[in-house]
Design an enzyme around this catalytic site. Structure first.
Site, short mmCIF file in Angstrom:
data_model
loop_
_atom_site.label_atom_id
_atom_site.label_comp_id
_atom_site.label_asym_id
_atom_site.label_seq_id
_atom_site.Cartn_x
_atom_site.Cartn_y
_atom_site.Cartn_z
NE ARG A 125 -3.97 -1.94 1.79
CZ ARG A 125 -3.75 -3.09 2.58
NH1 ARG A 125 -2.91 -3.23 3.68
NH2 ARG A 125 -4.69 -4.20 2.48
CE LYS A 147 0.60 13.95 -15.26
NZ LYS A 147 0.13 14.60 -16.55
CD GLU A 189 8.94 16.58 -23.10
OE1 GLU A 189 8.36 17.41 -22.57
OE2 GLU A 189 8.71 15.08 -23.36
CE LYS A 231 6.79 17.32 -14.26
NZ LYS A 231 6.81 16.36 -15.23
CD GLU A 241 -2.41 17.13 -16.80
OE1 GLU A 241 -1.59 16.57 -16.27
OE2 GLU A 241 -2.95 17.17 -17.77
NE ARG A 245 1.76 17.81 -13.44
CZ ARG A 245 2.09 16.69 -12.63
NH1 ARG A 245 1.65 16.62 -11.65
NH2 ARG A 245 3.06 15.81 -13.01
CG ASN A 249 0.04 17.48 -21.13
OD1 ASN A 249 0.95 16.53 -20.97
ND2 ASN A 249 -0.74 17.17 -20.40
CG HIS A 252 3.25 16.35 -24.72
ND1 HIS A 252 4.05 17.35 -24.86
CD2 HIS A 252 3.81 15.32 -23.82
CE1 HIS A 252 5.10 17.03 -24.28
NE2 HIS A 252 5.14 15.87 -23.68
CG HIS A 256 0.67 11.68 -26.28
ND1 HIS A 256 0.22 12.47 -25.20
CD2 HIS A 256 1.84 11.46 -25.76
CE1 HIS A 256 0.66 12.65 -24.16
NE2 HIS A 256 2.11 11.88 -24.41
CG HIS A 268 7.66 11.60 -25.27
ND1 HIS A 268 6.31 11.41 -25.31
CD2 HIS A 268 7.98 12.67 -24.50
CE1 HIS A 268 5.69 12.26 -24.63
NE2 HIS A 268 6.66 13.01 -24.09
N1 LIG Z 1 5.82 10.25 -15.36
C1 LIG Z 1 6.04 11.48 -16.26
O1 LIG Z 1 5.47 12.48 -15.72
C2 LIG Z 1 6.27 11.15 -17.54
C3 LIG Z 1 6.92 12.25 -18.54
C4 LIG Z 1 7.54 12.18 -19.67
C5 LIG Z 1 7.66 10.82 -20.06
N2 LIG Z 1 7.20 9.72 -19.27
C6 LIG Z 1 7.51 8.37 -19.70
O2 LIG Z 1 8.82 8.03 -19.91
C7 LIG Z 1 9.19 7.03 -20.91
C8 LIG Z 1 10.15 7.49 -21.79
O3 LIG Z 1 11.27 7.39 -20.93
P1 LIG Z 1 12.74 7.92 -21.39
O4 LIG Z 1 12.65 8.54 -22.85
O5 LIG Z 1 13.59 8.23 -20.45
O6 LIG Z 1 13.12 6.47 -22.20
P2 LIG Z 1 13.52 4.98 -21.47
O7 LIG Z 1 13.34 5.02 -20.19
O8 LIG Z 1 13.00 4.02 -22.34
O9 LIG Z 1 15.34 4.82 -21.79
C9 LIG Z 1 15.46 4.97 -23.14
C10 LIG Z 1 16.72 3.90 -23.45
O10 LIG Z 1 17.95 4.55 -23.00
C11 LIG Z 1 18.58 3.73 -22.10
N3 LIG Z 1 19.25 4.58 -21.25
C12 LIG Z 1 18.85 5.27 -20.25
N4 LIG Z 1 19.63 5.83 -19.68
C13 LIG Z 1 20.90 5.81 -20.13
C14 LIG Z 1 22.23 6.32 -19.83
N5 LIG Z 1 22.32 7.02 -19.25
N6 LIG Z 1 23.20 5.59 -20.61
C15 LIG Z 1 22.94 4.68 -21.67
N7 LIG Z 1 21.60 4.27 -21.86
C16 LIG Z 1 20.68 4.75 -21.10
C17 LIG Z 1 17.39 2.84 -21.62
O11 LIG Z 1 17.93 1.49 -21.22
C18 LIG Z 1 16.58 2.63 -22.69
O12 LIG Z 1 16.92 1.60 -23.59
C19 LIG Z 1 7.58 6.79 -21.47
O13 LIG Z 1 7.18 5.61 -20.97
C20 LIG Z 1 6.82 8.13 -20.97
O14 LIG Z 1 5.49 7.81 -20.84
C21 LIG Z 1 6.49 10.04 -18.13
ZN LIG Z 2 6.79 14.79 -22.92
#
Ligand SMILES: NC(=O)c1ccc[n+]([C@@H]2O[C@H](COP(=O)([O-])OP(=O)(O)OC[C@H]3O[C@@H](n4cnc5c(N)ncnc54)[C@H](O)[C@@H]3O)[C@@H](O)[C@H]2O)c1
Ligand SMILES: [Zn+2]
Length: 368
Positions: A125, A147, A189, A231, A241, A245, A249, A252, A256, A268
């Protein structure tokens, strides 16, 4: 006769936390946690790629500090962001002796952060977790704001929770091993923050393109700190949001949709870059924004090596946008710039309805 008992549960919650930013911070995380503990045992959750680059190194630092810790990894990639991985992680946490007095360390990009954060939200929990973002996207965006969640077969981020981390450790040195394409994707971003909130940041980006692309330490630190601060400010104002907030987006809604249409082959940030050109054009055509500033935005995105155009079918694009959570009821909602550094609002509302017939025209204009 109806008997009514009232269970009073008015809550005051203080979810405040610190975001620490510094080069070579990674190795100091365990000593910091020793001084400011969050649990009596720590589980590092990471992906298969990062395990070997930073995961084992961090685990050893925990041991060096005499802290109890373990490491759990799952296959890298968005495909892992599912409930299946959550139950895999939960089982492994239990088998590794993690309990309600322990804490989770999310070491990775947005995929790890969203998954580990969501797991922390529901494990027993809810147990504390910290974010250690390793991609630029995660360092300026996903690690802050709480999030968390996973995808389902029907779409992205459809299951989740608002669950804030207890601390965020950002080490920009980790970006040195990040694949180039991922780094550039994250810059979308940062440009977004300039457009939606900070004209000076936008100007600073324009003046420092080469140093940013060269991973200059001083400039990286600066843009990460400024992005996080924006942020932070927006999330403080509107944590769940309700209104403001939503400006985060920007780009986006079309972004998306493009990710969806590409079968998630494009990154992304790449989709957001194309999406900002589209949303920006909508802002120009609806009379909110000047064409000069729209072009200035596009020029900066291009200089960073981000894409501005993608082939798509207009009908499919519109359908995919309706699918996005931002489509409320029957109308597509957009957040639109008014000038570089400020978003438009109507009667205080930042989500602005854009009629489908108009959108169709605007999209056609962009295809020419
Ligand atoms: N929670 C939120 O507010 C929020 C905001 C934006 C995006 N997201 C989510 O984030 C995700 C995308 O995340 P991302 O773009 O960070 O990609 P990711 O987490 O998939 O990482 C991308 C790739 O890079 C590799 N990698 C990461 N850091 C590395 C490093 N320092 N050195 C070498 N390799 C590395 C990872 O292993 C992976 O293969 C999506 O699922 C998206 O929905 C969430
Ligand atoms: Zn984004």
């Amino acid at each position: 006769m109806v008997k009514v008992l009232r269970l009073n549960l008015r809550k005051f919650i203080d979810d405040s936390y610190e975001i620490l930013i510094g080069f070579r911070l990674l190795d100091n995380i365990p000593s910091d946690l020793k001084e400011n503990p969050l649990g009596d045992r720590y589980a590092i959750i990471t992906d298969s790629t990062l395990k070997n680059i930073y995961g084992n190194r961090l685990l050893n630092k925990f041991y060096e500090e005499g802290l109890s810790a373990c490491l759990i990894d799952f296959p890298a990639g968005e495909e892992s962001k599912s409930l299946n991985t959550v139950s895999y992680l939960a089982s492994n946490l239990l088998r590794s002796g993690i309990n309600r007095k322990s804490a989770i360390i999310a070491l990775g990009g947005g995929v790890v952060g969203d998954l580990a954060g969501f797991t922390a939200a529901i494990f027993m929990r809810g147990i504390p977790y910290v974010q250690v973002p390793t991609t630029l996207t995660a360092q300026v965006d996903s690690s802050i704001g709480g999030k968390t969640g996973v995808d389902t077969a029907e779409g992205k981020n459809l299951l989740g929770a608002f669950y804030q981390p207890r601390r965020v450790y950002i080490d920009p040195a980790l970006l040195k091993t990040l694949p180039r394409r991922e780094f550039i994707s994250g810059l979308a971003e940062v440009v977004k923050y300039g457009i939606i909130y900070d004209g000076n940041l936008f100007k600073y980006l324009e003046e420092n393109v080469d140093r940013i692309l060269g991973l200059d330490e001083e400039v990286l630190l600066n843009i990460i700190e400024r992005s996080c601060n924006i942020k932070r400010t927006i999330v403080e104002e509107d944590p769940c949001e309700v209104n403001k907030r939503a400006i985060l987006n920007y780009g986006h809604t079309p972004g998306h949709a493009l990710e969806r249409l590409s079968g998630y082959k494009i990154l992304h940030g790449e989709a957001v870059s194309v999406g900002m050109r589209i949303s920006g054009w909508v802002a120009v055509r609806m009379g909110f924004w000047s064409i000069d500033e729209w072009e200035r935005q596009n020029k900066l995105l291009k200089r960073f090596g981000l894409p501005l155009k993608m082939e798509f079918d207009i009908d499919e694009m519109i359908e995919a946008m309706y699918y996005d959570k931002k489509a409320e009821g029957e109308t597509l909602m957009f957040v639109l710039p008014k000038r570089i550094g400020e978003m438009a609002s109507i009667n205080g509302k930042y989500k602005i309805p854009v009629p489908e017939e108009k959108l169709r025209i605007f999209l056609r204009e962009l295809a020419d």
